[in-house]
Design a protein around this motif. Structure first.
Motif, PDB file in Angstrom:
ATOM      1  N   ASP A 174       0.864  -1.174   0.000  1.00 31.18           N
ATOM      2  CA  ASP A 174       0.000   0.000   0.000  1.00 31.18           C
ATOM      3  C   ASP A 174       0.902   1.227   0.000  1.00 31.18           C
ATOM      4  O   ASP A 174       2.081   1.156   0.378  1.00 31.18           O
ATOM      5  CB  ASP A 174      -0.928  -0.003   1.218  1.00 31.18           C
ATOM      6  N   LYS A 175       0.360   2.365  -0.427  1.00 33.89           N
ATOM      7  CA  LYS A 175       1.142   3.596  -0.515  1.00 33.89           C
ATOM      8  C   LYS A 175       0.329   4.771  -0.028  1.00 33.89           C
ATOM      9  O   LYS A 175      -0.865   4.893  -0.340  1.00 33.89           O
ATOM     10  CB  LYS A 175       1.600   3.843  -1.957  1.00 33.89           C
ATOM     11  N   LEU A 176       0.965   5.640   0.741  1.00 33.47           N
ATOM     12  CA  LEU A 176       0.362   6.889   1.201  1.00 33.47           C
ATOM     13  C   LEU A 176       1.452   7.941   1.195  1.00 33.47           C
ATOM     14  O   LEU A 176       2.442   7.823   1.920  1.00 33.47           O
ATOM     15  CB  LEU A 176      -0.226   6.726   2.599  1.00 33.47           C
ATOM     16  N   ASP A 177       1.290   8.955   0.359  1.00 33.98           N
ATOM     17  CA  ASP A 177       2.291  10.017   0.206  1.00 33.98           C
ATOM     18  C   ASP A 177       3.645   9.392  -0.137  1.00 33.98           C
ATOM     19  O   ASP A 177       3.742   8.686  -1.123  1.00 33.98           O
ATOM     20  CB  ASP A 177       2.353  10.879   1.471  1.00 33.98           C
ATOM     21  N   ASP A 178       4.664   9.605   0.689  1.00 36.66           N
ATOM     22  CA  ASP A 178       5.993   9.072   0.402  1.00 36.66           C
ATOM     23  C   ASP A 178       6.270   7.757   1.130  1.00 36.66           C
ATOM     24  O   ASP A 178       7.422   7.297   1.182  1.00 36.66           O
ATOM     25  CB  ASP A 178       7.077  10.093   0.778  1.00 36.66           C
ATOM     26  N   THR A 179       5.232   7.156   1.701  1.00 38.71           N
ATOM     27  CA  THR A 179       5.399   5.914   2.458  1.00 38.71           C
ATOM     28  C   THR A 179       4.836   4.721   1.686  1.00 38.71           C
ATOM     29  O   THR A 179       3.704   4.757   1.201  1.00 38.71           O
ATOM     30  CB  THR A 179       4.699   5.997   3.821  1.00 38.71           C
ATOM     31  N   ILE A 180       5.664   3.679   1.574  1.00 36.46           N
ATOM     32  CA  ILE A 180       5.228   2.383   1.046  1.00 36.46           C
ATOM     33  C   ILE A 180       5.224   1.406   2.203  1.00 36.46           C
ATOM     34  O   ILE A 180       6.125   1.421   3.049  1.00 36.46           O
ATOM     35  CB  ILE A 180       6.188   1.874  -0.041  1.00 36.46           C
TER      36      ILE A 180
END
Length: 336
Positions: A174-180
């Protein structure tokens, strides 16, 4: 002759950019396009029984009849993850009203491809288990069977980053902004900053005795994140974690399952499914808000959209796809 539809498993689904079509991919390398506009009749909760099967769906065959593990919807291309290969298919070649007139399975017309290299000293090909497309910079993230999450620049097909830290294959990303975030068969969930090749934090759900299920194993089959929360499950129980504290806030003992494969956080509500008779809608506490009896014995894929139709589609170890316009009940089933 054996009817293969009874051995069909639908591993992935996505919607066309216009939202009028649902595309599914199965273990036999068959990509099926369903006309949701006809199925849902522009918001009318009843199908037109006079529509032929051809008006509702048509099929394509993946190169070498390769199992279709994952899919993503780009603006110009349908992106398909197979075995050792990711391909791009121009939407104009599969979204065409003329296909409804022909019932035969057409070969999939591939516009571009990316090969996943096999490990050194190995003849094994690598499953592309999950895909996420960042449309802002045209980077495709792929969680694969070689324990690695790849980042591909789709302008040139090059690998721009490899996230290596798992010791077994990737089930979910999953991905949110610059976080995987990645969930693996090795029982760990790793958090990555897309600008760094090293993971920033690691959670092992099975290290918590309330979450661990020794009879099912420690694997984590699905993970999803928001700014504050992480929802994950697999062989381990479904659990909700506070990201800042890296601690479980809720363990869902109310869910009856033999393994979680789908997790979602939408509109302050949690959704989960897997090897279970039901797909669950849950509160932030250990409480079932609603459960839907599913056609597949195991749900491997759940996709949803708001426009032009509000719809959620559930698929898995069956040729049948459950369609919900309201997640309080199942409206209809495709594929029958």
């Amino acid at each position: 002759m054996v009817d293969i539809k009874y051995y069909t498993t639908i591993l992935s689904q996505t919607f066309s950019p216009c939202g009028n079509y649902l595309i599914t991919g199965n273990n036999y390398g068959i990509l099926t396009v369903y006309n949701l506009k006809n199925e849902l009749q522009s918001g009318n909760d009843f199908k037109d029984q006079n529509l032929s099967a051809g008006d509702r769906s048509y099929e394509f065959e993946m190169i070498r009849k390769m199992q279709i593990n994952s899919m993503e919807s780009g603006e110009k291309f349908l992106i398909v993850g197979g075995v050792g290969l990711i391909v791009g298919v121009d939407w104009d070649t599969i979204i065409d009203n003329n296909f409804g007139e022909n019932s035969k399975v057409e070969p999939l017309s591939i516009s571009w491809s990316i090969n996943i290299p096999s490990p050194k000293d190995s003849m094994l090909t690598i499953d592309v288990n999950c895909l996420i497309l960042n449309k802002e910079d045209n980077v495709l993230y792929a969680g694969c069977g070689d324990n690695t999450v790849y980042a591909f620049n789709l302008e040139c097909g090059d690998v721009v980053q490899k996230f290596e830290g798992h010791s077994d294959f990737i089930h979910s990303i999953d991905k949110l902004d610059d976080t995987i975030v990645s969930a693996s068969e090795d029982g760990s969930v790793l958090f990555w900053d897309v600008r760094s090749k090293d993971y920033s934090s690691k959670i092992i759900p099975s290290s918590n005795p309330e979450i661990k299920r020794p009879n099912l194993g420690n694997w984590v089959g699905s993970v999803t994140i928001t700014k504050d929360w992480m929802l994950c499950g697999g062989g381990t129980k479904l659990s909700l974690w506070n990201r800042s504290m890296a601690a479980p806030m809720t363990v869902y003992n109310c869910v009856e399952d033999s393994g979680i494969h789908v997790t979602k956080l939408m509109d302050e509500t949690l959704y989960a499914g897997g090897c279970s008779k039901y797909f669950y809608q849950l509160s932030f506490t250990d409480e079932i808000l609603c459960k839907i009896e599913t056609s597949p014995v195991t749900v491997f894929s759940c996709v949803n959209q708001e426009n032009p139709f509000k719809v959620t589609c559930l698929a898995g170890s069956s040729y049948k796809i459950d369609i919900c316009t309201n997640l309080n009940y199942k409206m209809t089933t495709l594929g029958i």
